[in-house]
Design a protein around this motif. Structure first.
Motif, PDB file in Angstrom:
ATOM      1  N   PHE A 100       0.825  -1.210   0.000  1.00  0.00           N
ATOM      2  CA  PHE A 100       0.000   0.000   0.000  1.00  0.00           C
ATOM      3  C   PHE A 100       0.856   1.255   0.000  1.00  0.00           C
ATOM      4  O   PHE A 100       0.438   2.294  -0.517  1.00  0.00           O
ATOM      5  CB  PHE A 100      -0.966  -0.024   1.184  1.00  0.00           C
ATOM      6  N   GLY A 101       2.062   1.159   0.546  1.00  0.00           N
ATOM      7  CA  GLY A 101       2.969   2.301   0.481  1.00  0.00           C
ATOM      8  C   GLY A 101       3.415   2.584  -0.938  1.00  0.00           C
ATOM      9  O   GLY A 101       3.510   3.742  -1.362  1.00  0.00           O
ATOM     10  N   ARG A 102       3.650   1.527  -1.695  1.00  0.00           N
ATOM     11  CA  ARG A 102       4.159   1.681  -3.060  1.00  0.00           C
ATOM     12  C   ARG A 102       3.069   1.954  -4.085  1.00  0.00           C
ATOM     13  O   ARG A 102       3.293   2.650  -5.071  1.00  0.00           O
ATOM     14  CB  ARG A 102       4.904   0.408  -3.471  1.00  0.00           C
ATOM     15  N   TRP A 103       1.887   1.367  -3.873  1.00  0.00           N
ATOM     16  CA  TRP A 103       0.860   1.369  -4.908  1.00  0.00           C
ATOM     17  C   TRP A 103      -0.289   2.337  -4.656  1.00  0.00           C
ATOM     18  O   TRP A 103      -1.173   2.474  -5.491  1.00  0.00           O
ATOM     19  CB  TRP A 103       0.291  -0.044  -5.064  1.00  0.00           C
ATOM     20  N   ARG A 104      -0.287   3.018  -3.521  1.00  0.00           N
ATOM     21  CA  ARG A 104      -1.458   3.823  -3.189  1.00  0.00           C
ATOM     22  C   ARG A 104      -1.705   4.948  -4.195  1.00  0.00           C
ATOM     23  O   ARG A 104      -2.850   5.357  -4.409  1.00  0.00           O
ATOM     24  CB  ARG A 104      -1.334   4.396  -1.773  1.00  0.00           C
ATOM     25  N   PHE A 105      -0.629   5.478  -4.813  1.00  0.00           N
ATOM     26  CA  PHE A 105      -0.812   6.575  -5.762  1.00  0.00           C
ATOM     27  C   PHE A 105      -1.339   6.079  -7.109  1.00  0.00           C
ATOM     28  O   PHE A 105      -1.808   6.862  -7.924  1.00  0.00           O
ATOM     29  CB  PHE A 105       0.510   7.324  -5.952  1.00  0.00           C
ATOM     30  N   LYS A 106      -1.257   4.768  -7.344  1.00  0.00           N
ATOM     31  CA  LYS A 106      -1.799   4.198  -8.569  1.00  0.00           C
ATOM     32  C   LYS A 106      -3.226   3.714  -8.377  1.00  0.00           C
ATOM     33  O   LYS A 106      -3.854   3.230  -9.311  1.00  0.00           O
ATOM     34  CB  LYS A 106      -0.918   3.038  -9.036  1.00  0.00           C
ATOM     35  N   GLY A 107      -3.730   3.823  -7.155  1.00  0.00           N
ATOM     36  CA  GLY A 107      -5.087   3.396  -6.865  1.00  0.00           C
ATOM     37  C   GLY A 107      -5.123   2.088  -6.105  1.00  0.00           C
ATOM     38  O   GLY A 107      -4.248   1.234  -6.269  1.00  0.00           O
ATOM     39  N   ILE A 108      -6.139   1.921  -5.264  1.00  0.00           N
ATOM     40  CA  ILE A 108      -6.193   0.704  -4.457  1.00  0.00           C
ATOM     41  C   ILE A 108      -6.512  -0.522  -5.294  1.00  0.00           C
ATOM     42  O   ILE A 108      -6.273  -1.647  -4.862  1.00  0.00           O
ATOM     43  CB  ILE A 108      -7.204   0.845  -3.297  1.00  0.00           C
ATOM     44  N   ASP A 109      -7.053  -0.332  -6.512  1.00  0.00           N
ATOM     45  CA  ASP A 109      -7.258  -1.492  -7.377  1.00  0.00           C
ATOM     46  C   ASP A 109      -5.917  -2.110  -7.769  1.00  0.00           C
ATOM     47  O   ASP A 109      -5.772  -3.339  -7.814  1.00  0.00           O
ATOM     48  CB  ASP A 109      -8.072  -1.114  -8.613  1.00  0.00           C
ATOM     49  N   SER A 110      -4.902  -1.269  -7.994  1.00  0.00           N
ATOM     50  CA  SER A 110      -3.558  -1.772  -8.277  1.00  0.00           C
ATOM     51  C   SER A 110      -2.980  -2.467  -7.056  1.00  0.00           C
ATOM     52  O   SER A 110      -2.341  -3.521  -7.174  1.00  0.00           O
ATOM     53  CB  SER A 110      -2.640  -0.627  -8.711  1.00  0.00           C
ATOM     54  N   ALA A 111      -3.205  -1.915  -5.881  1.00  0.00           N
ATOM     55  CA  ALA A 111      -2.707  -2.528  -4.644  1.00  0.00           C
ATOM     56  C   ALA A 111      -3.370  -3.888  -4.417  1.00  0.00           C
ATOM     57  O   ALA A 111      -2.705  -4.854  -4.037  1.00  0.00           O
ATOM     58  CB  ALA A 111      -2.967  -1.602  -3.458  1.00  0.00           C
ATOM     59  N   ALA A 112      -4.681  -3.959  -4.642  1.00  0.00           N
ATOM     60  CA  ALA A 112      -5.394  -5.219  -4.450  1.00  0.00           C
ATOM     61  C   ALA A 112      -4.865  -6.289  -5.399  1.00  0.00           C
ATOM     62  O   ALA A 112      -4.610  -7.431  -4.996  1.00  0.00           O
ATOM     63  CB  ALA A 112      -6.895  -5.005  -4.669  1.00  0.00           C
ATOM     64  N   ARG A 113      -4.676  -5.932  -6.660  1.00  0.00           N
ATOM     65  CA  ARG A 113      -4.153  -6.897  -7.634  1.00  0.00           C
ATOM     66  C   ARG A 113      -2.749  -7.354  -7.262  1.00  0.00           C
ATOM     67  O   ARG A 113      -2.407  -8.539  -7.381  1.00  0.00           O
ATOM     68  CB  ARG A 113      -4.151  -6.292  -9.039  1.00  0.00           C
ATOM     69  N   HIS A 114      -1.925  -6.421  -6.799  1.00  0.00           N
ATOM     70  CA  HIS A 114      -0.552  -6.768  -6.438  1.00  0.00           C
ATOM     71  C   HIS A 114      -0.522  -7.731  -5.252  1.00  0.00           C
ATOM     72  O   HIS A 114       0.295  -8.657  -5.231  1.00  0.00           O
ATOM     73  CB  HIS A 114       0.246  -5.511  -6.107  1.00  0.00           C
ATOM     74  N   LEU A 115      -1.389  -7.522  -4.263  1.00  0.00           N
ATOM     75  CA  LEU A 115      -1.449  -8.434  -3.116  1.00  0.00           C
ATOM     76  C   LEU A 115      -1.747  -9.861  -3.572  1.00  0.00           C
ATOM     77  O   LEU A 115      -1.115 -10.824  -3.116  1.00  0.00           O
ATOM     78  CB  LEU A 115      -2.523  -7.974  -2.127  1.00  0.00           C
ATOM     79  N   VAL A 116      -2.722 -10.001  -4.461  1.00  0.00           N
ATOM     80  CA  VAL A 116      -3.101 -11.323  -4.949  1.00  0.00           C
ATOM     81  C   VAL A 116      -1.984 -11.932  -5.790  1.00  0.00           C
ATOM     82  O   VAL A 116      -1.632 -13.116  -5.630  1.00  0.00           O
ATOM     83  CB  VAL A 116      -4.414 -11.234  -5.752  1.00  0.00           C
ATOM     84  N   GLU A 117      -1.404 -11.146  -6.689  1.00  0.00           N
ATOM     85  CA  GLU A 117      -0.329 -11.651  -7.550  1.00  0.00           C
ATOM     86  C   GLU A 117       0.891 -12.070  -6.733  1.00  0.00           C
ATOM     87  O   GLU A 117       1.500 -13.109  -7.006  1.00  0.00           O
ATOM     88  CB  GLU A 117       0.056 -10.573  -8.574  1.00  0.00           C
ATOM     89  N   LYS A 118       1.251 -11.272  -5.714  1.00  0.00           N
ATOM     90  CA  LYS A 118       2.390 -11.597  -4.874  1.00  0.00           C
ATOM     91  C   LYS A 118       2.124 -12.871  -4.077  1.00  0.00           C
ATOM     92  O   LYS A 118       3.013 -13.713  -3.912  1.00  0.00           O
ATOM     93  CB  LYS A 118       2.666 -10.432  -3.913  1.00  0.00           C
ATOM     94  N   SER A 119       0.901 -13.051  -3.592  1.00  0.00           N
ATOM     95  CA  SER A 119       0.540 -14.260  -2.848  1.00  0.00           C
ATOM     96  C   SER A 119       0.700 -15.493  -3.727  1.00  0.00           C
ATOM     97  O   SER A 119       1.246 -16.516  -3.293  1.00  0.00           O
ATOM     98  CB  SER A 119      -0.899 -14.163  -2.347  1.00  0.00           C
ATOM     99  N   CYS A 120       0.218 -15.407  -4.959  1.00  0.00           N
ATOM    100  CA  CYS A 120       0.316 -16.551  -5.869  1.00  0.00           C
ATOM    101  C   CYS A 120       1.768 -16.845  -6.224  1.00  0.00           C
ATOM    102  O   CYS A 120       2.154 -18.013  -6.366  1.00  0.00           O
ATOM    103  CB  CYS A 120      -0.492 -16.279  -7.131  1.00  0.00           C
TER     104      CYS A 120
END
Length: 265
Positions: free
Chosen positions: A227-247
């Protein structure tokens, strides 16, 4: 209170997707099996729902979708604006459990199915919730991440055994009962229900995260860093990154992973 929201989901290494989630903003419903996957709400309350099904193959998916559908219907048929949000969320849980019981009776092949449930309502600076099972309700506030809801799995009891030096941390991580649920929606009496009575204060800048336990492969610092890195790109980007990183971290054995994110503006 204006809130931006998003959801993201991945099947991971499983054959079926047994997670289901939805966001209700006014009369608009956003689900994990449709598009779009992000939006903004200016008319409170905002409702978010996360369910992680269990029961194997299609049954877990059935239970999760039944629970989400019941909760969404309960929200949409409530008076506008709804009163007593704690009661409304509890009523939605009851309806979900009844629907699961009814379906299990009429379709024997789904017997034994169940689902976790976390549902929240955000309005007037307060976060209300109801939670059953081991899915997560997290609050990111000023760079600190807090878990708000109770964990209804055996993990807390096993972790206490580590604290008391009954077993080692390594033994705890491999304990066969670690992910056993003490409470779940299965159509029977629900053993444990966590309710955020009265609401938890939230304010501008706070981020609320609902997640299935597929997120468990990520450390707290990774979630905060995202969320620190992606918040300026929108929380939709943060949500996708969380899922992608988990996988990525979970690899071929990764569980279904779903996140619903809401940020107070």
């Amino acid at each position: 209170m204006e809130v931006e929201y998003a959801l993201a989901q991945a099947i991971g290494g499983r054959e079926t997707q047994e997670d289901c989630c939805a966001i209700v903003a006014g009369r608009s419903v956003l689900t994990s099996f449709a598009t779009p996957t992000a939006g903004r709400s200016v008319e409170p309350p905002l409702f978010c729902i996360m369910c992680d099904g269990m029961g194997g193959h299609a049954s877990g998916e059935v239970a999760a979708r039944l629970a989400v559908s019941a909760m969404v219907k309960c929200v949409l048929t409530a008076p506008s604006p709804p009163q007593q949000l704690d009661v409304l969320l509890q009523t939605g849980c009851l309806k979900a459990n009844e629907d699961i019981a009814r379906t299990s009776r009429s379709h024997p092949e789904t017997e034994g199915m169940g689902t976790t449930l976390v549902a929240i309502a955000i309005t007037n600076g307060l976060l209300h919730w109801v939670s059953i099972g081991d899915s997560h309700l997290l609050l990111l506030e000023r760079g600190q991440l807090y878990k708000l809801n109770q964990d209804h799995s055996m993990r807390p009891a096993i972790d206490r055994m580590v604290e008391r030096k009954i077993i080692s941390a390594e033994e705890a991580s491999r304990h066969p009962d670690r992910n056993v649920l003490r409470s779940v929606l299965m159509g029977d009496d629900v053993a444990l229900v966590d309710i955020g009575f009265g609401g938890w204060p939230v304010k501008s800048g706070d981020t609320i995260i609902l997640a299935s336990d597929g997120l468990d492969v990520l450390e707290v610092r990774e979630i905060k860093r995202t969320f620190g890195r992606w918040r300026f790109k929108g929380i939709d980007s943060a949500a996708r990154h969380l899922v992608e990183k988990s996988c990525l971290l979970g690899g071929k054995r990764q569980d279904n992973t779903s996140v619903v994110v809401a940020r107070i503006l």
